[in-house]
Design a protein around this motif. Structure first.
Motif, PDB file in Angstrom:
ATOM      1  N   ILE B  72       0.872  59.675  53.122  1.00 24.34           N
ATOM      2  CA  ILE B  72      -0.176  60.115  52.277  1.00 24.34           C
ATOM      3  C   ILE B  72       0.342  59.898  50.758  1.00 24.34           C
ATOM      4  CG2 ILE B  72      -1.494  62.007  51.388  1.00 24.34           C
ATOM      5  CD1 ILE B  72      -1.419  63.296  54.148  1.00 24.34           C
ATOM      6  N   GLU B  73      -0.394  59.153  50.055  1.00 21.24           N
ATOM      7  CA  GLU B  73       0.099  58.828  48.434  1.00 21.24           C
ATOM      8  C   GLU B  73      -0.156  60.107  47.747  1.00 21.24           C
ATOM      9  OE1 GLU B  73       0.820  55.460  47.031  1.00 21.24           O
ATOM     10  OE2 GLU B  73       0.937  56.387  45.019  1.00 21.24           O
ATOM     11  N   LEU B  74       0.748  60.935  47.391  1.00 25.49           N
ATOM     12  CA  LEU B  74       0.846  62.164  46.591  1.00 25.49           C
ATOM     13  C   LEU B  74       0.900  61.844  45.102  1.00 25.49           C
ATOM     14  CD1 LEU B  74       0.035  65.210  46.169  1.00 25.49           C
ATOM     15  CD2 LEU B  74       2.325  65.711  47.070  1.00 25.49           C
ATOM     16  N   ARG B  75      -0.189  62.141  44.140  1.00 28.53           N
ATOM     17  CA  ARG B  75       0.403  61.909  42.880  1.00 28.53           C
ATOM     18  C   ARG B  75       0.011  63.180  42.305  1.00 28.53           C
ATOM     19  NH1 ARG B  75      -0.606  56.741  40.178  1.00 28.53           N
ATOM     20  NH2 ARG B  75      -0.006  55.086  41.863  1.00 28.53           N
ATOM     21  N   THR B  76       0.855  64.057  41.969  1.00 27.70           N
ATOM     22  CA  THR B  76       1.015  65.302  41.104  1.00 27.70           C
ATOM     23  C   THR B  76       1.056  65.048  39.596  1.00 27.70           C
ATOM     24  OG1 THR B  76       3.253  65.411  41.480  1.00 27.70           O
ATOM     25  CG2 THR B  76       1.747  66.888  43.042  1.00 27.70           C
ATOM     26  N   SER B  77       0.713  66.161  38.941  1.00 31.55           N
ATOM     27  CA  SER B  77       0.711  66.120  37.359  1.00 31.55           C
ATOM     28  C   SER B  77      -0.198  64.810  37.136  1.00 31.55           C
ATOM     29  CB  SER B  77       2.062  65.894  37.075  1.00 31.55           C
ATOM     30  OG  SER B  77       2.759  66.905  37.282  1.00 31.55           O
ATOM     31  N   GLU B  78      -1.280  64.624  37.730  1.00 28.65           N
ATOM     32  CA  GLU B  78      -2.258  63.325  37.409  1.00 28.65           C
ATOM     33  C   GLU B  78      -3.561  63.903  37.463  1.00 28.65           C
ATOM     34  OE1 GLU B  78      -0.612  59.961  38.779  1.00 28.65           O
ATOM     35  OE2 GLU B  78      -2.269  58.642  37.637  1.00 28.65           O
ATOM     36  N   LEU B  79      -4.292  63.956  36.543  1.00 21.91           N
ATOM     37  CA  LEU B  79      -5.856  64.664  36.414  1.00 21.91           C
ATOM     38  C   LEU B  79      -6.859  63.207  36.579  1.00 21.91           C
ATOM     39  CD1 LEU B  79      -7.508  67.158  35.410  1.00 21.91           C
ATOM     40  CD2 LEU B  79      -7.624  66.107  33.219  1.00 21.91           C
ATOM     41  N   VAL B  80      -7.611  63.447  37.422  1.00 21.25           N
ATOM     42  CA  VAL B  80      -8.573  62.245  37.483  1.00 21.25           C
ATOM     43  C   VAL B  80      -9.499  62.460  36.252  1.00 21.25           C
ATOM     44  CG1 VAL B  80     -10.373  61.291  38.927  1.00 21.25           C
ATOM     45  CG2 VAL B  80      -8.134  62.074  40.033  1.00 21.25           C
ATOM     46  N   THR B  81      -9.742  61.533  35.554  1.00 20.39           N
ATOM     47  CA  THR B  81     -10.648  61.877  34.436  1.00 20.39           C
ATOM     48  C   THR B  81     -12.157  61.129  34.443  1.00 20.39           C
ATOM     49  OG1 THR B  81      -9.715  60.130  33.182  1.00 20.39           O
ATOM     50  CG2 THR B  81      -8.874  62.321  32.594  1.00 20.39           C
ATOM     51  N   GLU B  82     -12.341  60.095  35.334  1.00 18.01           N
ATOM     52  CA  GLU B  82     -13.393  59.527  35.219  1.00 18.01           C
ATOM     53  C   GLU B  82     -13.566  58.797  36.589  1.00 18.01           C
ATOM     54  OE1 GLU B  82     -12.776  56.866  31.721  1.00 18.01           O
ATOM     55  OE2 GLU B  82     -14.184  55.790  32.675  1.00 18.01           O
ATOM     56  N   ILE B  83     -14.953  58.869  37.100  1.00 17.31           N
ATOM     57  CA  ILE B  83     -15.366  58.155  38.359  1.00 17.31           C
ATOM     58  C   ILE B  83     -16.349  57.075  37.797  1.00 17.31           C
ATOM     59  CG2 ILE B  83     -16.503  58.286  40.759  1.00 17.31           C
ATOM     60  CD1 ILE B  83     -15.965  61.454  40.320  1.00 17.31           C
ATOM     61  N   ASP B  84     -15.984  55.903  38.147  1.00 15.54           N
ATOM     62  CA  ASP B  84     -16.726  54.677  37.827  1.00 15.54           C
ATOM     63  C   ASP B  84     -17.513  54.612  39.329  1.00 15.54           C
ATOM     64  OD1 ASP B  84     -18.235  52.242  37.689  1.00 15.54           O
ATOM     65  OD2 ASP B  84     -16.346  51.304  37.099  1.00 15.54           O
ATOM     66  N   ARG B  85     -18.799  55.256  39.425  1.00 19.90           N
ATOM     67  CA  ARG B  85     -19.325  55.285  40.588  1.00 19.90           C
ATOM     68  C   ARG B  85     -19.847  53.862  41.239  1.00 19.90           C
ATOM     69  NH1 ARG B  85     -23.695  59.603  39.802  1.00 19.90           N
ATOM     70  NH2 ARG B  85     -24.562  58.626  41.612  1.00 19.90           N
ATOM     71  N   LYS B  86     -20.273  52.938  40.300  1.00 17.44           N
ATOM     72  CA  LYS B  86     -20.933  51.697  40.487  1.00 17.44           C
ATOM     73  C   LYS B  86     -19.866  50.869  41.130  1.00 17.44           C
ATOM     74  CE  LYS B  86     -22.787  48.379  37.673  1.00 17.44           C
ATOM     75  NZ  LYS B  86     -22.715  48.098  36.442  1.00 17.44           N
ATOM     76  N   ASN B  87     -18.518  50.726  40.497  1.00 18.16           N
ATOM     77  CA  ASN B  87     -17.655  49.929  41.131  1.00 18.16           C
ATOM     78  C   ASN B  87     -16.702  50.625  42.107  1.00 18.16           C
ATOM     79  OD1 ASN B  87     -18.223  47.501  39.623  1.00 18.16           O
ATOM     80  ND2 ASN B  87     -17.530  48.785  37.831  1.00 18.16           N
ATOM     81  N   LYS B  88     -17.045  51.929  42.290  1.00 20.72           N
ATOM     82  CA  LYS B  88     -16.224  52.603  43.322  1.00 20.72           C
ATOM     83  C   LYS B  88     -14.843  52.868  42.776  1.00 20.72           C
ATOM     84  CE  LYS B  88     -19.150  52.968  47.532  1.00 20.72           C
ATOM     85  NZ  LYS B  88     -18.990  52.874  48.832  1.00 20.72           N
ATOM     86  N   LYS B  89     -14.645  53.636  41.617  1.00 24.68           N
ATOM     87  CA  LYS B  89     -13.067  53.254  41.193  1.00 24.68           C
ATOM     88  C   LYS B  89     -12.802  54.552  40.292  1.00 24.68           C
ATOM     89  CE  LYS B  89     -12.141  50.245  37.875  1.00 24.68           C
ATOM     90  NZ  LYS B  89     -12.440  49.341  37.118  1.00 24.68           N
ATOM     91  N   ILE B  90     -11.680  55.251  40.494  1.00 28.06           N
ATOM     92  CA  ILE B  90     -11.419  56.222  39.602  1.00 28.06           C
ATOM     93  C   ILE B  90     -10.399  55.850  38.638  1.00 28.06           C
ATOM     94  CG2 ILE B  90     -12.029  58.245  41.113  1.00 28.06           C
ATOM     95  CD1 ILE B  90      -8.273  57.476  40.481  1.00 28.06           C
ATOM     96  N   THR B  91     -10.453  56.757  37.427  1.00 33.03           N
ATOM     97  CA  THR B  91      -9.252  56.383  36.485  1.00 33.03           C
ATOM     98  C   THR B  91      -8.667  57.698  36.017  1.00 33.03           C
ATOM     99  OG1 THR B  91     -10.646  54.941  35.224  1.00 33.03           O
ATOM    100  CG2 THR B  91      -8.865  55.533  33.985  1.00 33.03           C
ATOM    101  N   THR B  92      -7.512  57.782  35.807  1.00 31.59           N
ATOM    102  CA  THR B  92      -6.754  59.125  35.709  1.00 31.59           C
ATOM    103  C   THR B  92      -6.159  59.137  34.174  1.00 31.59           C
ATOM    104  OG1 THR B  92      -4.115  58.574  35.970  1.00 31.59           O
ATOM    105  CG2 THR B  92      -5.506  58.904  37.838  1.00 31.59           C
ATOM    106  N   HIS B  93      -5.845  60.310  33.709  1.00 34.92           N
ATOM    107  CA  HIS B  93      -5.473  60.569  32.398  1.00 34.92           C
ATOM    108  C   HIS B  93      -4.142  59.723  31.905  1.00 34.92           C
ATOM    109  CE1 HIS B  93      -1.993  62.986  33.738  1.00 34.92           C
ATOM    110  NE2 HIS B  93      -1.793  63.302  32.422  1.00 34.92           N
ATOM    111  N   LYS B  94      -3.517  59.275  32.875  1.00 35.25           N
ATOM    112  CA  LYS B  94      -2.430  58.176  32.681  1.00 35.25           C
ATOM    113  C   LYS B  94      -2.774  56.952  32.651  1.00 35.25           C
ATOM    114  CE  LYS B  94       1.330  60.741  34.755  1.00 35.25           C
ATOM    115  NZ  LYS B  94       1.878  60.968  36.022  1.00 35.25           N
ATOM    116  N   GLY B  95      -4.334  56.721  32.846  1.00 41.58           N
ATOM    117  CA  GLY B  95      -4.788  55.116  32.574  1.00 41.58           C
ATOM    118  C   GLY B  95      -4.676  54.623  33.806  1.00 41.58           C
TER     119      GLY B  95
END
Ligand code: SRM
Ligand SMILES: Cc1cc2nc3c(=O)[nH]c(=O)nc-3n(C[C@H](O)[C@H](O)[C@H](O)COP(=O)(O)OP(=O)(O)OC[C@H]3O[C@@H](n4cnc5c(N)ncnc54)[C@H](O)[C@@H]3O)c2cc1C
Ligand code: SF4
Ligand code: FES
Lengths: 123, 830
Positions: B72-95
């Protein structure tokens, strides 16, 4: 070398074999505390002096210098010590806490030679 | 391969991963989890135990390596800031970006902070994450007064945490009662009384208007004009689902917060699910873990399973934990006047309130409230959940049968196999009993690790244990109370083995009748048996004793020990008091009068114990055995020598009795008392044996104790003369020593004794078993063998050596440190 039974935890042979004290200075089937440099080391023997283990004296649960005064025993085949304060038990081989998820303690190899107990350190 | 992203690594997000990996490996599903917090998911339910000793590490649901081991890929200290529902993609605050096939929102909630003037001031906190707790701990260090805003479940937990920090906590609640969603007025009244006795002040019906202070909080003012001076405020006024990410990506949310989901936990975007505290299902937000875990299961089924499983809502029964007062609220706690009638038991004296809502036909419970004693919570809750008919009259459910420590009094037998026992992990009664049936040797620990039952909130543990025992019993297996993994015998059997075979040491015993090297359970037990049988001093078997017995002193925080010399009957001369004072002064010991009419000297280093005792013994003192399972004190009142009411010389008798039984090893500690008349100033009826003077002689009471479950002693014999009284105590104590389970006080022993007090009277007073003389002889043997073990320890150089801190150095333990309190030293806090 007339070593009865030495228990090896460190993967590499320790750099220093510290001559701690005479076998008979230790209580049989129990533990005592040894001072090495700035460290307090708990040393235990099992089977009336035939098996020896050493670990840090500090219990990580509440940071108490106490493990040498704990009760020894076994869980399955694993030799262990129970901290007198809240009975957290630690494997004397791996140092892992056996009844809780607290951090493991450090263990050290021990050998017995010519009536003396030696503890192995990396420095 | 399916790609799943989980946003939020809280309890529910974690549980989703755990459940998913149970059925699908990395070749089937690639799994990434994002967590805003710096550490992997931890047990928020037990967050408060951080104040009573658990570390952040202790609280982890699983260590980081678990995620690695499970791909399981665990990414702590990383906030998900955007969901691009059309392209089924998320972006985090780290870009960074990542695409998904399915997205699971497990973003939980945050503490709700009401818009009160001044909430931004220093000293105002919420209670949700480990970071919050760290801040509270560091800010609150040297403060005195603190308040909690909110008297709900979490607010009360927070108040207890403040109490544990040695602060004076106030709970400020807007409603006119505590836990308004779980309790009625009467329940709240009793709870309030109990909390106040613990030191938590309660203010209900208070609307907080203003948080005063210049930059930093100094006090609260309320709508009714009153004020409260506090230096810290913890807000616990409810939760707000963290639906901001969902909202900004156009998912439907509830007007009061929460991501809207259908019965399959699906949002209005079919590739996105929401679970846990962020999900709003049929207008409900569930602030509990169990429904969150159920939702996780449902989503896995929807995405990868047969899609039939759906979420049907969840029971909101709760039990307050950790706080020192039992509170439970289950089913419909408030009832409904048309369809149910409440049955109420209220005992202001003992602080107990029980309310059960019963159907008009008197056959079923629909819900209820328990305050003060919630031991029956599990079974009553189950009766509601499973619509079980009340066995017998409903009234019998109101009062708990005295002395039975198994909830079984209400009959777990009556529960159907489908009854869910562990709602966190959804484990039924059948799951537990089938496991036991398949492997009758399985232990409670095996059941826990096999089913994960008891590992969530832990509330079901007693019940799981009862089911295990019941199943074994139904299989015709006697549930054997074996001591531990090293001995397949009960204490009673070990007693016989040692005695019959003349065994003299633990090594001998374990080689002949056990396996392995023993442990912290069987070693002290053997020590106690050896002592009861041969009355040897504890120090002879020092390395198998618990630490207090090993060093003949009670261990204290920080690694020092206490010294309590015997002061029989509490009588002491001025000269002896002077000796104690001199010793205390010389060794800089903290002194305190104990609850047992004697003096405790605390803070002695291990190496100081022998010289201290040497001085005390030279002045005529003896060990007080405060560290031992043996006779502690025999308390006395001044009695007829001085007291105008006294009818017998209670002091002389107390001293005689204390001297007689001092050093006697037993399954648990024994306390006695002698009162000079019926006014009972020595509190004899709260002792293991208590003697009260009468005009004609003595009344002898037995099997009482104080402690966590106080129990009054019962009359064994009345108006007996002095010698008879001693004979009866001899027999009584010896019978107890020979038959009680380890660590069982006389009261508990009597509760479990078939035939109870009547039987005990038969054996001890009427000698129905014909063993009275033998018991007296055995007792006399032990008494004749008495020696002060401290005397032996200081006189024998070999024994004395054991009190050195190091074997290879005369140095002292440098780890010990003290601070000052009211002019005496005390250990620094741990
Ligand atoms: C020193 C003393 C408190 C005080 O300052 O007054 C004390 C201190 C301890 N008590 Fe106590 N108890 C003390 C009187 C009491 C009393 C009151 C009494 O004896 O009149 C009680 C309730 C009465 C009773 O026992 O029935 C009492 C009920 C307990 C219990 C609960 C026993 C129970 O059956 O529920 C424990 C726990 C245990 O024994 O397992 C306990 C355990 C302890 C221990 C030994 C806990 C431990 O293992 O560290 C405490 C040692 C502290 C220390 O640092 O030395 N202490 N304890 C009292 C010593 C009396 C003495 O002179 O020997
Ligand atoms: C003190 C206390 C005591 C409690 N006691 C009980 C109890 O006795 N019984 C009971 O059933 N429940 C209890 N609860 C409630 C229980 O803890 C919650 O129901 C449970 O933790 C909810 O789990 P969750 O995963 O939905 O949310 P959380 O545990 O809040 O986890 C959500 C996580 O997601 C992270 N996150 C949020 N947004 C993002 C984002 N955009 N990107 C990345 N990460 C994000 C958050 O930082 C958080 O770590 C208690 C709660 C508290 C605070
Ligand atoms: S009540 Fe007894 S055991 Fe508890 S803190 Fe006080 S002395 Fe210790
Ligand atoms: S200090 Fe060792 S177990 Fe608590």
């Amino acid at each position: 070398m007339n070593s009865l039974k030495s228990h090896q935890v460190a993967e590499t042979e320790p750099k220093v074999w510290y001559k701690a004290a005479k076998i008979h200075d230790f209580p049989m089937d129990g533990g005592a505390c040894v001072k090495y440099k700035g460290l307090q080391i708990a040393v235990f023997n099992f089977n009336t002096g035939k098996e020896w283990y050493a670990c840090q004296n500090l219990c990580p649960h509440k940071m108490q210098m106490i493990l040498s005064r704990g009760l020894t025993g076994s869980q399955g085949d694993e030799p262990k010590v129970a901290c007198p304060y809240h009975k957290k038990t630690f494997s004397l081989k791996s140092g892992v806490c056996l009844n809780d998820e607290i951090e493991a303690i450090s263990t050290f190899p021990v050998k017995v030679d010519d009536d003396y107990v030696y503890i192995g350190f990396s420095q | 391969m399916t790609r799943i992203i989980v946003v939020g690594n809280g309890m529910v997000g974690y549980k989703f991963c755990e459940k998913l990996r149970k059925d699908f490996d990395a070749s089937q599903v690639a799994l990434t989890v994002y967590g805003e917090e710096p550490r992997p998911a931890y047990d928020r339910v037990h967050l408060s135990s951080y104040f009573s000793g658990s570390t952040a590490e202790d609280l982890l649901m699983a260590p980081r390596t678990w995620y690695e081991d499970n791909d399981i890929e665990l990414r702590t200290s990383e906030l998900v800031t955007e969901i691009d529902r059309k392209n089924k993609k998320i972006t985090t605050h780290k870009g960074s970006e990542e695409s998904y096939d399915y997205l699971v929102l497990a973003t939980g909630s945050s503490a709700f902070v009401p818009p009160i003037k001044g909430v931004e001031k220093d000293g105002v906190f919420v209670y949700r994450t480990i970071e919050d707790l760290n801040q509270i701990l560091s800010y609150g260090k040297n403060l005195k007064e603190a308040a909690v805003l909110g008297g709900g479940l979490l607010g009360l937990e927070a108040a207890k945490a403040l109490l544990d920090m040695n602060l004076n906590p106030y709970v400020v609640e807007f409603a006119d009662r505590l836990m308004p969603r779980q309790l009625d007025d009467s329940g709240s009244d009793i709870l309030k009384m109990k909390l106040e006795s613990l030191g938590i002040q309660i203010l209900t019906g208070k609307a907080t208007q203003d948080i005063a202070g210049n930059g930093k909080l100094e006090g609260l003012s309320f709508a009714d004009g009153s004020q409260l001076d506090v230096e810290m405020l913890v807000i616990s006024a409810g939760i707000r689902p963290r639906d901001e990410l969902a909202k900004s990506s156009g998912l439907a949310t509830h007007e009061r917060g929460g991501v809207l989901v259908n019965d399959g936990m699906q949002t209005n975007d079919p590739s996105i699910f929401a679970i846990g505290e962020v999900a709003c299902h049929r207008d409900m937000i569930y602030g509990l873990v169990a429904p969150g875990y159920e939702m996780a299961e449902v989503v896995i089924n929807q995405i990868l399973g047969d899609k039939t499983q759906s979420f049907k809502g969840f029971d909101m029964s709760t039990k307050l934990k950790l706080i020192g007062v039992d509170v439970g609220s289950f089913g419909n706690p408030f009832g409904n006047n048309e369809t149910t009638k409440p049955l109420i038991y209220k005992n202001d004296q003992e602080g107990i309130y029980r309310r059960l809502n019963i159907t008009p036909d008197g056959k079923y419970i629909t819900g209820g409230i328990l305050v003060g004693d919630a031991d029956d919570y599990n079974i009553l809750h189950q009766m509601v959940q499973n619509k079980i008919k009340i066995p017998g009259s409903p009234g019998s459910l109101l009062v708990r049968s005295n002395g039975s420590d198994e909830g079984a009094s209400l009959g777990i037998e009556s529960l159907p196999d489908e009854a869910v026992i562990c709602s966190c992990e959804n484990i039924s009664k059948g799951d537990v009993s089938n496991l036991v049936k398949a492997d009758e040797s399985c232990s409670l620990d095996d059941i826990k690790s096999n089913t994960k039952a008891c590992t969530g909130c832990g509330g079901c543990t007693p019940m799981v244990n009862d089911i295990m025992k019941m199943t074994l019993k139904s299989m015709g297996k006697t549930v054997k109370n074996t001591v531990c993994e090293h001995f397949d015998f009960s204490r009673q059997e070990l007693y016989d083995l040692i005695k019959i075979n003349g065994i003299k040491s633990f090594q001998e015993l374990v080689h002949a009748h056990g396996t392995g090297h023993g442990c912290e359970i069987c070693k002290p037990l053997t020590a106690s048996l050896l002592a009861s049988i041969y009355n040897e001093p504890a120090i002879v078997h020092d390395t198998i004793q618990d630490t207090n017995d090993r060093f003949l002193a009670n261990i204290q925080r920080g690694g020092t020990y206490s010294v309590i010399p015997r002061i029989p009957g509490g009588e002491i001369t001025a000269d002896k008091l002077l000796v104690i004072a001199q010793v205390a002064k010389k060794y800089e010991l903290y002194t305190k009068i104990t609850g047992g009419q004697r003096i405790d000297l605390l803070g002695a280093r291990l190496d100081q114990l022998p010289p201290i005792w040497e001085e005390l013994i030279a002045a005529g003192f003896e060990s007080g055995h405060a560290y031992a399972k043996s006779l502690r004190t025999v308390k006395s009142c001044v009695g007829s020598v001085w007291c105008r009411y006294g009818v017998q010389d209670s002091v002389s008798f107390a001293i005689r009795v204390e001297d007689r039984y001092k050093g006697l090893r037993s399954p648990h500690k024994i306390k006695g008392a002698v009162s000079g008349c019926i006014r009972e100033c020595a509190e004899a009826q709260s002792k293991d044996f208590g003697i009260i003077a009468t005009e004609k002689g003595w009344n002898l009471y037995v099997c009482g104790n104080g402690g966590s479950r106080p129990q009054h002693a019962l009359l064994l014999a009345n108006d007996v003369d002095t010698e008879t009284c001693i004979k009866l105590i001899d027999r009584f104590l010896m019978y107890y020593i020979k038959t009680a389970a380890p660590l069982t006080r006389t009261a508990t022993w009597l509760n479990k004794l078939d035939g109870g007090l009547d039987y005990l009277k038969e054996v001890v007073v009427n000698d129905s078993l014909g063993i009275a003389e033998k018991l007296e002889l055995e007792m006399q043997g032990l008494i004749d063998n008495y020696e002060c073990e401290w005397k032996r320890a200081i006189e024998d150089p070999e024994l004395r050596k054991k009190f050195a801190h190091f074997v290879n150095s005369d140095e002292q333990d440098s780890g010990i440190s003290f601070m000052d309190m009211r002019g005496q030293k005390v250990p620094t806090a741990w």
